[in-house]
Design an enzyme around this catalytic site. Structure first.
Site, PDB file in Angstrom:
ATOM      1  N   CYS A  87       6.161  -5.249   0.339  1.00  0.00           N
ATOM      2  CA  CYS A  87       6.365  -4.163  -0.014  1.00  0.00           C
ATOM      3  C   CYS A  87       6.153  -3.035   1.082  1.00  0.00           C
ATOM      4  CB  CYS A  87       5.289  -3.662  -1.211  1.00  0.00           C
ATOM      5  SG  CYS A  87       5.546  -2.299  -2.190  1.00  0.00           S
TER       6      CYS A  87
ATOM      7  N   ARG B 268      12.831   3.367   0.205  1.00  0.00           N
ATOM      8  CA  ARG B 268      11.546   3.607  -0.244  1.00  0.00           C
ATOM      9  C   ARG B 268      11.442   3.918  -1.762  1.00  0.00           C
ATOM     10  NH1 ARG B 268       8.238   7.938   0.301  1.00  0.00           N
ATOM     11  NH2 ARG B 268       5.965   7.487   0.167  1.00  0.00           N
TER      12      ARG B 268
ATOM     13  N   GLU C 178       0.798 -11.921  -3.153  1.00  0.00           N
ATOM     14  CA  GLU C 178      -0.671 -12.111  -3.332  1.00  0.00           C
ATOM     15  C   GLU C 178      -1.243 -11.817  -4.630  1.00  0.00           C
ATOM     16  OE1 GLU C 178       0.073  -7.761  -2.310  1.00  0.00           O
ATOM     17  OE2 GLU C 178       1.117  -9.355  -1.839  1.00  0.00           O
TER      18      GLU C 178
ATOM     19  N   ILE D 270       5.966  -3.263  -7.339  1.00  0.00           N
ATOM     20  CA  ILE D 270       5.143  -1.998  -7.536  1.00  0.00           C
ATOM     21  C   ILE D 270       5.686  -0.807  -6.793  1.00  0.00           C
ATOM     22  CG2 ILE D 270       2.906  -1.037  -7.767  1.00  0.00           C
ATOM     23  CD1 ILE D 270       1.868  -3.797  -7.879  1.00  0.00           C
ATOM     24  N   ARG D 271       6.369  -0.006  -7.367  1.00  0.00           N
ATOM     25  CA  ARG D 271       7.060   1.199  -6.467  1.00  0.00           C
ATOM     26  C   ARG D 271       7.623   0.714  -5.263  1.00  0.00           C
ATOM     27  NH1 ARG D 271       2.077   4.332  -5.265  1.00  0.00           N
ATOM     28  NH2 ARG D 271       3.315   5.094  -3.747  1.00  0.00           N
TER      29      ARG D 271
ATOM     30  N   GLY E  41       0.952  -1.139   0.061  1.00  0.00           N
ATOM     31  CA  GLY E  41      -0.113  -0.112  -0.218  1.00  0.00           C
ATOM     32  C   GLY E  41       0.699   1.203   0.230  1.00  0.00           C
ATOM     33  N   GLU E  42       0.575   2.069   0.741  1.00  0.00           N
ATOM     34  CA  GLU E  42       1.349   3.457   0.756  1.00  0.00           C
ATOM     35  C   GLU E  42       1.829   3.535   2.418  1.00  0.00           C
ATOM     36  OE1 GLU E  42       3.439   6.117   0.811  1.00  0.00           O
ATOM     37  OE2 GLU E  42       2.681   5.845  -1.224  1.00  0.00           O
ATOM     38  N   SER E  43       3.180   3.441   2.664  1.00  0.00           N
ATOM     39  CA  SER E  43       3.675   3.090   4.181  1.00  0.00           C
ATOM     40  C   SER E  43       3.481   4.406   4.767  1.00  0.00           C
ATOM     41  CB  SER E  43       5.261   2.781   3.921  1.00  0.00           C
ATOM     42  OG  SER E  43       6.117   3.882   3.168  1.00  0.00           O
TER      43      SER E  43
ATOM     44  N   HIS F 128       5.091  -8.507  -4.279  1.00  0.00           N
ATOM     45  CA  HIS F 128       3.616  -8.842  -3.949  1.00  0.00           C
ATOM     46  C   HIS F 128       3.404 -10.050  -4.344  1.00  0.00           C
ATOM     47  CE1 HIS F 128       2.275  -4.645  -3.065  1.00  0.00           C
ATOM     48  NE2 HIS F 128       3.245  -4.300  -4.078  1.00  0.00           N
TER      49      HIS F 128
END
Length: 202
Positions: free
Chosen positions: A83, A112, A184, A141-142, A51-53, A182
């Site tokens: 991630c 990051r 999942e 992903i990023r 997600g977004e840390s 990821h």
């Protein structure tokens, strides 16, 4: 624990929660979203999803989850971070926001968004030591990568080719596991099964 397998929560503050719940359930766990301290008390292990840390960090404070998770990690609860979850488990984050705070469970430095922005997302084969079979088809992903690990941290996966070759993307320290990618999102359940067994053993 129930008869079917250990109870594993997925931190449901932000990110790909549903995909992890589905993968954990398919790997034999009693999987459920966790958003409140009382829900955390009921699980044997925890996944911190991608997600977004920075957002996860803020929401951990808003939902009063930071101290309970810190305490459970200190008490030996198994945790897997993917991630953004890897960033949340690191003791040091490069290129993070100054107000960003993680759970600092794994003695490592992560960078990051090391692999670039969303447009620079890519897929690459990664072999994970301790998990037999062909290399993982890893989706980044990023994603962060690991720039330093402490003495107690085992490097269990590196990118095997391309411009990011030899970058550390999977680590384990005791009951704590983290990957840059990821699992999942791929349908390959081996990493979730590995974590389920880690929780079962703990």
């Amino acid at each position: 624990m129930n008869a079917s397998g250990p109870t594993i929560g997925v931190l449901a503050l932000q990110g790909d929660v549903r995909e992890h719940v589905t993968a954990l359930a398919a790997a034999g766990a009693d999987a459920r979203p966790v958003r409140r301290p009382a829900e955390l008390d009921a699980v044997d292990g925890l996944v911190i999803p991608g997600g977004e840390s920075t957002t996860i960090s803020k929401l951990a404070d808003i939902f009063e989850m930071r101290d309970p998770i810190d305490k459970r990690i200190a008490d030996g609860m198994p945790v897997y971070g993917s991630c953004a979850g890897m960033i949340m488990l690191a003791t040091e984050v490069l290129d993070g926001r100054p107000d960003q705070r993680g759970f600092a469970g794994i003695d490592m430095t992560v960078r990051r968004n090391a692999f670039g922005r969303q447009v620079d997302s890519f897929e690459a084969p990664v072999e994970i030591s301790g998990i037999p079979g062909e290399p993982f088809h890893a989706v980044f992903i990023r994603a962060p990568w690991v720039e330093r690990v402490g003495g107690g941290v085992e490097v269990i996966g590196k990118v095997t080719g391309g411009p990011a070759a030899d970058r550390i993307v999977a680590v384990r320290q005791g009951n704590l596991l983290a990957t840059s990618f990821h699992p999942e999102l791929t349908g390959d359940l081996r990493l979730h099964a590995y974590f389920v067994e880690l929780v079962r053993a703990a």
